[in-house]
Design an enzyme around this catalytic site. Structure first.
Site, PDB file in Angstrom:
ATOM      1  N   SER A  70       0.537  -1.231   0.133  1.00 55.54           N
ATOM      2  CA  SER A  70       0.342   0.101   0.252  1.00 55.54           C
ATOM      3  C   SER A  70       0.790   1.015   0.126  1.00 55.54           C
ATOM      4  CB  SER A  70      -0.833  -0.330   1.163  1.00 55.54           C
ATOM      5  OG  SER A  70      -1.696   1.258   1.285  1.00 55.54           O
ATOM      6  N   LYS A  83      -0.793  -0.868  -4.119  1.00 56.67           N
ATOM      7  CA  LYS A  83      -2.377  -0.334  -3.930  1.00 56.67           C
ATOM      8  C   LYS A  83      -1.323   0.859  -4.174  1.00 56.67           C
ATOM      9  CE  LYS A  83      -4.549  -0.301   0.475  1.00 56.67           C
ATOM     10  NZ  LYS A  83      -5.050  -0.800   0.868  1.00 56.67           N
ATOM     11  N   LYS A 128      -3.344   5.232  -2.922  1.00 54.03           N
ATOM     12  CA  LYS A 128      -3.996   6.041  -1.658  1.00 54.03           C
ATOM     13  C   LYS A 128      -4.598   6.790  -2.845  1.00 54.03           C
ATOM     14  CE  LYS A 128      -3.949   3.878   2.232  1.00 54.03           C
ATOM     15  NZ  LYS A 128      -5.319   3.012   2.712  1.00 54.03           N
ATOM     16  N   ASP A 173      -7.264   3.102  -3.250  1.00 52.34           N
ATOM     17  CA  ASP A 173      -7.911   2.786  -1.944  1.00 52.34           C
ATOM     18  C   ASP A 173      -8.335   4.389  -1.794  1.00 52.34           C
ATOM     19  OD1 ASP A 173      -8.819   1.943   0.210  1.00 52.34           O
ATOM     20  OD2 ASP A 173      -7.183   1.247   1.606  1.00 52.34           O
ATOM     21  N   GLU A 226     -10.946   0.375  -3.301  1.00 50.14           N
ATOM     22  CA  GLU A 226     -10.948  -0.027  -2.428  1.00 50.14           C
ATOM     23  C   GLU A 226     -11.982   0.830  -1.013  1.00 50.14           C
ATOM     24  OE1 GLU A 226      -7.678  -1.446  -0.505  1.00 50.14           O
ATOM     25  OE2 GLU A 226      -8.409  -0.920   1.653  1.00 50.14           O
ATOM     26  N   ASP A 252     -13.895  -1.943   2.618  1.00 52.90           N
ATOM     27  CA  ASP A 252     -12.738  -2.014   4.626  1.00 52.90           C
ATOM     28  C   ASP A 252     -13.536  -1.433   5.509  1.00 52.90           C
ATOM     29  OD1 ASP A 252     -10.506  -1.588   6.084  1.00 52.90           O
ATOM     30  OD2 ASP A 252      -9.045  -0.376   4.832  1.00 52.90           O
ATOM     31  N   LYS A 305      -9.873  -6.992   8.216  1.00 51.60           N
ATOM     32  CA  LYS A 305      -9.010  -6.767   9.388  1.00 51.60           C
ATOM     33  C   LYS A 305      -9.095  -7.172  10.122  1.00 51.60           C
ATOM     34  CE  LYS A 305      -7.195  -2.566   6.740  1.00 51.60           C
ATOM     35  NZ  LYS A 305      -7.570  -0.882   6.569  1.00 51.60           N
ATOM     36  N   GLY A 348      -3.859  -4.332   6.338  1.00 51.62           N
ATOM     37  CA  GLY A 348      -2.961  -3.613   7.089  1.00 51.62           C
ATOM     38  C   GLY A 348      -2.707  -2.227   7.611  1.00 51.62           C
TER      39      GLY A 348
HETATM   40  O1  OSB Z   1      -7.192   1.816   4.451  1.00 51.26           O
HETATM   41  O2  OSB Z   1      -5.987   0.359   4.284  1.00 51.26           O
HETATM   42  C1  OSB Z   1      -6.344   0.920   4.975  1.00 51.26           C
HETATM   43  C2  OSB Z   1      -3.062   2.450   6.334  1.00 51.26           C
HETATM   44  C3  OSB Z   1      -3.741   3.187   7.365  1.00 51.26           C
HETATM   45  C4  OSB Z   1      -5.032   2.781   8.146  1.00 51.26           C
HETATM   46  C5  OSB Z   1      -5.971   2.901   7.254  1.00 51.26           C
HETATM   47  C6  OSB Z   1      -4.957   1.475   5.737  1.00 51.26           C
HETATM   48  C7  OSB Z   1      -3.759   1.447   5.964  1.00 51.26           C
HETATM   49  C8  OSB Z   1      -3.031   1.088   4.312  1.00 51.26           C
HETATM   50  C9  OSB Z   1      -1.176   0.453   5.178  1.00 51.26           C
HETATM   51  O3  OSB Z   1      -3.967   0.489   3.226  1.00 51.26           O
HETATM   52  C10 OSB Z   1      -1.344  -0.742   4.769  1.00 51.26           C
HETATM   53  C11 OSB Z   1      -0.209  -0.876   6.200  1.00 51.26           C
HETATM   54  O4  OSB Z   1       0.036  -1.431   6.967  1.00 51.26           O
HETATM   55  O5  OSB Z   1       0.554  -1.525   5.119  1.00 51.26           O
HETATM   56 MG    MG Z   2      -8.062   0.014   3.178  1.00 48.91          MG
END
Ligand code: OSB
Ligand code: MG
Length: 368
Positions: A135, A161, A163, A188, A213, A238, A262, A290
């Site tokens: 991510s 992925k 953001k 995401d 996402e 999510d 999660k 994560g």
């Molecule tokens: O939306 O998946 C998410 C990190 C913090 C809060 C929400 C998200 C995330 C990530 C990071 O996408 C995932 C990771 O730990 O590598």
């Molecule tokens: Mg997410």
């Protein structure tokens, strides 16, 4: 089983690189760790709540207070047959899944250690190697984003992925698709869009993303169902999936075609396994998300990812992507093929470095 003692610690850990999402920038984590003494055997868990209530309503501080004030009093002195019974015992407390999930995970670790088996086997896992994606946070420039993707692909990661947020969506996707036409790519949004943004999200269709996402409201299944009808690209939920009931509603409404699981968001292994079984029955692909976890949360994510329904690469990555020095031994490493070999030792299969944990501890309470 009896929980004899529960130690709560808040540790501080600085991220190697700041992580930006549509809801904010994280440069350092405040992490609540659970150390559970179950009949003299120690288990570890991590609460994944954020510093502020921006991903979900919980924060590290609410989780601490709910654990100390309500979860611990339920379990104190209580005899239970197995870790799998704890979710129901905690049922009178509504919500606060991240508090419950971190605590429950510590009890599962302890139970697996008592039995002398790896936790992943104990929960019914089947994979000896799990597939990893990354991510990538929002970057200041497209060049920086492209260079980051290049580096992660070179490290072997199987899926990228990124953001996105309004104003920072089509351009990065277009750039990455131009440079990397064949990679598995997804976005995401962390709930940054509204139903009215459907045309913009439809403009992502030509880039054949694996999934989008959580584009819409954090608890809005109805609007996601309406949006999914307008999109060929699968929606992955999510934030919205915080219970088995919500997972069922999301699937039946057609609000998503994929689910990000999660442990913290759903309240631990018992809830996660129920949602897992539902998704397998309904043929909804799953992957493990994560939350910028330390090694302890990361180790639990690895165990969870071994369940048979986790058919897509998760956001489960090497310790060094986030931490200068992780708090477990050995660190989590990723193979050049973009996989993690699942540990074979008892419990989570990694050893918490208690001294390193103590060094980073800013708050601690021992409940007994
Ligand atoms: O939306 O998946 C998410 C990190 C913090 C809060 C929400 C998200 C995330 C990530 C990071 O996408 C995932 C990771 O730990 O590598
Ligand atoms: Mg997410």
């Amino acid at each position: 089983m009896k929980l004899r003692r529960l130690t709560l610690r808040e540790i501080r850990m600085k991220l190697v690189t700041p992580f930006e999402t549509s809801f904010g920038l994280t440069t350092a984590r405040r992490i609540l760790l659970f150390e559970a003494d179950v009949d003299g055997v120690t288990g570890w868990g991590e609460c994944v709540a954020g510093e502020g209530p921006f991903y979900s309503p919980e924060t590290i501080d609410t989780a601490w207070q709910i654990t100390e004030g309500f979860l611990w009093p339920i379990l104190r002195g209580r005899e239970f047959a197995r870790a799998g019974d704890v979710w129901a015992l905690l049922g009178p407390v509504r919500g606060h899944n991240m508090a419950k999930g971190g605590l429950e995970a510590a009890l599962w670790d302890a139970e697996a250690r008592q039995l002398g088996v790896p936790l992943w086997r104990h929960i019914g896992g089947v994979r000896e190697e799990v597939a990893c994606g990354v991510s990538i946070g929002i970057k200041p420039t497209l060049d920086e984003l492209e260079a980051t993707v290049e580096r992660e692909l070179a490290a072997g990661y199987q899926r990228i992925k990124i953001k996105i947020k309004p104003g920072n969506d089509v351009a990065p996707v277009a750039r990455l698709r131009e440079k990397f036409p064949k990679i598995r790519l997804m976005v995401d949004a962390n709930s940054a869009y509204r139903g009215e943004d459907a045309p913009l999200l439809q403009s992502l269709e030509p880039y054949y993303l694996m999934m989008i996402e959580q584009p819409l409201g954090w608890d809005d299944l109805y609007s996601h169902a309406a949006l999914q009808r307008l999109l060929q690209t699968p929606i992955c939920l999510d934030e919205c999936i915080h219970s088995e009931e919500h997972a069922r509603a999301a699937i039946e409404l057609g609000a998503c075609r994929i689910i990000n699981m999660k442990l913290g968001r759903v309240g631990g292994y018992t809830a996660a396994r129920r949602i897992h079984d539902l998704c397998v029955a309904k043929q909804i692909p799953l992957w493990c998300g994560g939350m910028l976890e330390s090694g302890i949360g990361r180790a639990h994510n690895i165990a969870l990812s071994t369940l048979p329904g986790f058919s897509l690469p998760g956001d489960v990555t090497a310790s060094k992507r986030y931490w200068e020095e992780d708090i477990i031994e050995p660190e989590v490493k990723v193979t050049p093929q973009g996989t993690i070999r699942v540990p074979t030792g008892p419990g989570i299969g990694f050893t918490p470095r208690v001294e390193a944990i103590e060094q980073r501890t800013v708050r601690k309470v021992v409940l007994e």
